[in-house]
Design an enzyme around this catalytic site. Structure first.
Site, PDB file in Angstrom:
ATOM      1  N   GLU A 287       0.822  -1.218   0.000  1.00  0.00           N
ATOM      2  CA  GLU A 287       0.000   0.000   0.000  1.00  0.00           C
ATOM      3  C   GLU A 287       0.852   1.262   0.000  1.00  0.00           C
ATOM      4  O   GLU A 287       0.786   2.050   0.940  1.00  0.00           O
ATOM      5  CB  GLU A 287      -0.854   0.055   1.269  1.00  0.00           C
ATOM      6  CG  GLU A 287      -1.722  -1.118   1.554  1.00  0.00           C
ATOM      7  CD  GLU A 287      -2.314  -1.065   2.960  1.00  0.00           C
ATOM      8  OE1 GLU A 287      -3.349  -1.694   3.180  1.00  0.00           O
ATOM      9  OE2 GLU A 287      -1.743  -0.398   3.835  1.00  0.00           O
ATOM     10  N   PRO A 288       1.678   1.479  -1.017  1.00  0.00           N
ATOM     11  CA  PRO A 288       2.514   2.677  -0.994  1.00  0.00           C
ATOM     12  C   PRO A 288       1.726   3.937  -1.346  1.00  0.00           C
ATOM     13  O   PRO A 288       0.819   3.893  -2.181  1.00  0.00           O
ATOM     14  CB  PRO A 288       3.561   2.390  -2.069  1.00  0.00           C
ATOM     15  CG  PRO A 288       2.892   1.452  -3.009  1.00  0.00           C
ATOM     16  CD  PRO A 288       1.874   0.670  -2.230  1.00  0.00           C
ATOM     17  N   ARG A 326       3.503  19.953   6.195  1.00  0.00           N
ATOM     18  CA  ARG A 326       4.512  19.000   6.680  1.00  0.00           C
ATOM     19  C   ARG A 326       5.652  19.647   7.480  1.00  0.00           C
ATOM     20  O   ARG A 326       6.016  19.124   8.524  1.00  0.00           O
ATOM     21  CB  ARG A 326       5.069  18.158   5.515  1.00  0.00           C
ATOM     22  CG  ARG A 326       3.991  17.383   4.748  1.00  0.00           C
ATOM     23  CD  ARG A 326       4.552  16.316   3.839  1.00  0.00           C
ATOM     24  NE  ARG A 326       5.151  15.239   4.590  1.00  0.00           N
ATOM     25  CZ  ARG A 326       6.426  15.090   4.801  1.00  0.00           C
ATOM     26  NH1 ARG A 326       7.277  15.923   4.233  1.00  0.00           N
ATOM     27  NH2 ARG A 326       6.886  14.117   5.548  1.00  0.00           N
ATOM     28  N   TYR A 330       5.598  18.132  11.181  1.00  0.00           N
ATOM     29  CA  TYR A 330       6.604  17.083  11.458  1.00  0.00           C
ATOM     30  C   TYR A 330       8.028  17.617  11.394  1.00  0.00           C
ATOM     31  O   TYR A 330       8.965  16.837  11.267  1.00  0.00           O
ATOM     32  CB  TYR A 330       6.515  15.948  10.426  1.00  0.00           C
ATOM     33  CG  TYR A 330       5.140  15.483  10.059  1.00  0.00           C
ATOM     34  CD1 TYR A 330       4.388  14.709  10.942  1.00  0.00           C
ATOM     35  CD2 TYR A 330       4.591  15.779   8.820  1.00  0.00           C
ATOM     36  CE1 TYR A 330       3.128  14.270  10.596  1.00  0.00           C
ATOM     37  CE2 TYR A 330       3.326  15.333   8.463  1.00  0.00           C
ATOM     38  CZ  TYR A 330       2.598  14.581   9.361  1.00  0.00           C
ATOM     39  OH  TYR A 330       1.354  14.135   9.011  1.00  0.00           O
ATOM     40  N   CYS A 356      -1.127  33.553  10.438  1.00  0.00           N
ATOM     41  CA  CYS A 356      -0.810  34.119  11.759  1.00  0.00           C
ATOM     42  C   CYS A 356      -0.439  33.040  12.755  1.00  0.00           C
ATOM     43  O   CYS A 356      -1.152  32.802  13.735  1.00  0.00           O
ATOM     44  CB  CYS A 356      -2.010  34.919  12.251  1.00  0.00           C
ATOM     45  SG  CYS A 356      -2.471  36.186  11.085  1.00  0.00           S
TER      46      CYS A 356
HETATM   47  N1  LLP Z   1      -1.222   2.032   4.623  1.00  0.00           N
HETATM   48  C1  LLP Z   1      -1.650   2.501   5.815  1.00  0.00           C
HETATM   49  C2  LLP Z   1      -2.471   1.651   6.667  1.00  0.00           C
HETATM   50  C3  LLP Z   1      -1.298   3.800   6.214  1.00  0.00           C
HETATM   51  O1  LLP Z   1      -1.709   4.259   7.391  1.00  0.00           O
HETATM   52  C4  LLP Z   1      -0.497   4.607   5.364  1.00  0.00           C
HETATM   53  C5  LLP Z   1      -0.114   5.974   5.742  1.00  0.00           C
HETATM   54  C6  LLP Z   1      -0.098   4.074   4.124  1.00  0.00           C
HETATM   55  C7  LLP Z   1      -0.470   2.775   3.789  1.00  0.00           C
HETATM   56  C8  LLP Z   1       0.751   4.837   3.146  1.00  0.00           C
HETATM   57  O2  LLP Z   1       1.994   5.134   3.683  1.00  0.00           O
HETATM   58  P1  LLP Z   1       3.171   5.749   2.763  1.00  0.00           P
HETATM   59  O3  LLP Z   1       3.561   4.714   1.751  1.00  0.00           O
HETATM   60  O4  LLP Z   1       2.648   6.975   2.130  1.00  0.00           O
HETATM   61  O5  LLP Z   1       4.268   6.040   3.729  1.00  0.00           O
HETATM   62  N2  LLP Z   1       1.059  12.826   6.728  1.00  0.00           N
HETATM   63  C9  LLP Z   1       2.307  12.135   6.977  1.00  0.00           C
HETATM   64  C10 LLP Z   1       2.239  10.694   6.586  1.00  0.00           C
HETATM   65  C11 LLP Z   1       1.106   9.934   7.260  1.00  0.00           C
HETATM   66  C12 LLP Z   1       1.013   8.503   6.804  1.00  0.00           C
HETATM   67  C13 LLP Z   1      -0.258   7.877   7.268  1.00  0.00           C
HETATM   68  N3  LLP Z   1      -0.459   6.520   6.856  1.00  0.00           N
HETATM   69  C14 LLP Z   1       3.427  12.867   6.274  1.00  0.00           C
HETATM   70  O6  LLP Z   1       3.178  13.875   5.611  1.00  0.00           O
HETATM   71  O7  LLP Z   1       4.593  12.472   6.377  1.00  0.00           O
END
Ligand code: LLP
Length: 422
Positions: A287-288, A326, A330, A356
């Site tokens: 699930e990327p 972001r 973070y 603000c």
């Molecule tokens: N699968 C599940 C169950 C997830 O919770 C997530 C991301 C993904 C797949 C996809 O993950 P990725 O491949 O994108 O790393 N807003 C944060 C990232 C939050 C990720 C939440 N879950 C940021 O901007 O770094």
């Protein structure tokens, strides 16, 4: 592989200079490269070779309808976390049998909707949720596949807010209870317990946490088989990181310092986990989100004012934390470069937005080519969790989005207007 690069001194998305996009569509503006997205998806999908698999795009990373349609047309699946995302995925053309529904707190109406749509599987995270899904499935006279999200207690070594695979995180079922909960789920009517799900965090830049998770999963699938529970699919989650520093190098740009992100190529991650997971005989789903869209996206912003407070220099730009949160949320690093390189003079400065809040910044004490009012700056690697997390705080309509394909440009989301603030 990146499709955002300088041609001489002009930053281009594919064949289009981004300064032209800023002039035509205004700023702030999200710009995406279609071919960057497609290349990354095809390369990851191809790296599975003969292994039965499905790449499910994590819709939350970027849910622009046109981008979703790109993935649906490529044959990808979708990972959704709400009824809203399920609706977006279906509308974009993902067939229900290629959709998985994750999330720690699914409401009854969301479960009902997903059951009616006959999605491939729910990734369930608690016994309470399993009972709810079973009860609703019975009421609807249907049944569904279930994967249990197991929390392996493995440190993804990412930012604490995006680390999900530790026991101290709210996600998944504690690994020591896995067998017990599998038995419980197998006894519930309306559920076919066919899978296991893990997702240990996001922006993971090392292979080791993935390898450790694969070993954990393979071992647990074997243990379950010995206990008479036979799984047919593994959903390995997302989390593959991308390089945010030195995304673009050029002799007129300063070399970025700080912690080097020794990168995990998505294909390297697969090379390390596939041999381990293949021993289970299961179909493998991933699930990327970020790894497919982050590097394809750039946020363009215009410099409004320059200002000096004692030793501090600020460039105040027209994008804000409302467009890309972001850095504020973070302390995330995004490389920021001028749309047109016209000087070798480098200065440290803060790049800040008009909102603000002191936390409204894109970069602090960043050594950058000297900028002047009206210059266009490009905040790089902004395709994932950029627009997706945008808000209207401070009465700011959300930005427009365009998709570039070679020398062609398509507006894929118009800029919001004051009417949208109502
Ligand atoms: N699968 C599940 C169950 C997830 O919770 C997530 C991301 C993904 C797949 C996809 O993950 P990725 O491949 O994108 O790393 N807003 C944060 C990232 C939050 C990720 C939440 N879950 C940021 O901007 O770094």
């Amino acid at each position: 592989m990146t499709h955002t690069a300088y041609k001489d001194q002009d930053l281009c998305c594919e064949d289009v200079p981004v300064r032209e996009l800023a002039e035509e569509y205004g700023t702030p503006l999200y710009v995406y490269s279609k071919n960057d997205i497609l290349t990354r998806y095809r390369s990851l999908n191809g790296a599975f070779g003969e292994q039965p698999h499905l790449v499910c795009y994590a819709v939350k990373a970027n849910a622009n309808p046109t981008i979703l349609r790109l993935f649906a047309d490529e044959g990808a699946g979708a990972d959704v976390v709400s009824a809203g995302e399920l609706h977006q995925a279906l509308k974009a053309g993902f067939p229900p049998e290629r959709i998985v529904f994750a999330g720690v707190g699914k409401r009854e109406d969301e479960i009902e909707y997903a059951l009616q749509q006959k999605i491939f599987a729910f990734n369930a995270e608690s016994t309470g949720e399993l009972q709810t899904i079973s009860r609703i499935a019975l009421r609807l006279n249907t049944s569904t596949r279930i994967s249990l999200r197991i929390n392996p207690d493995i440190d993804a070594e990412s930012h604490p807010y995006i680390t999900t695979g530790l026991h101290s995180n709210k996600f998944g079922i504690e690994s020591s209870k896995a067998l017990e909960v599998y038995r419980f789920a197998a006894g519930l009517p309306g559920l076919q317990v066919t899978g296991i799900h893990t997702h240990i965090g996001s922006q993971i830049t090392k292979v080791e946490p993935f390898t450790a998770t694969a070993q954990f999963v393979a071992q647990l699938v074997g243990q379950l088989r010995d206990a008479g529970i036979h799984l047919s699919h593994i959903d390995f989650g997302g989390g593959i990181g991308v390089p945010y520093r030195n995304a673009i190098r050029h002799e007129m740009l300063p070399e970025e310092n700080g912690t080097a992100e020794s990168m995990t190529d998505p294909a390297d991650v697969l090379r390390s986990i596939l041999p381990i997971l293949q021993s289970t005989g299961c179909t493998i789903w991933v699930e990327p989100g970020r790894a497919l869209v982050a590097e394809a996206g750039t946020l363009l912003t215009r410099v409004l004012y320059l200002k000096e407070n004692r030793e501090k220099k600020f460039a105040i730009v027209d994008a804000a934390m409302t467009d890309l949160i972001r850095p504020s949320l973070y302390q995330a690093y995004h490389q920021i470069v001028p749309a047109v390189l016209d000087t070798y003079e480098h200065l440290p400065m803060d790049i800040v937005g008009p909102v603000c809040e002191t936390g409204d910044f894109f970069a602090r004490d960043r050594v950058m080519p000297k900028v002047k009012p009206n210059d266009i700056l490009a905040v790089l690697t902004a395709g994932a969790y950029g627009f997706a997390l945008a808000s209207q705080y401070n009465g700011r309509p959300r930005p427009a989005e365009v998709l570039v394909n070679g020398d062609r440009v398509r507006l894929i989301r118009p800029r919001e207007t004051f009417e949208d603030l109502a």
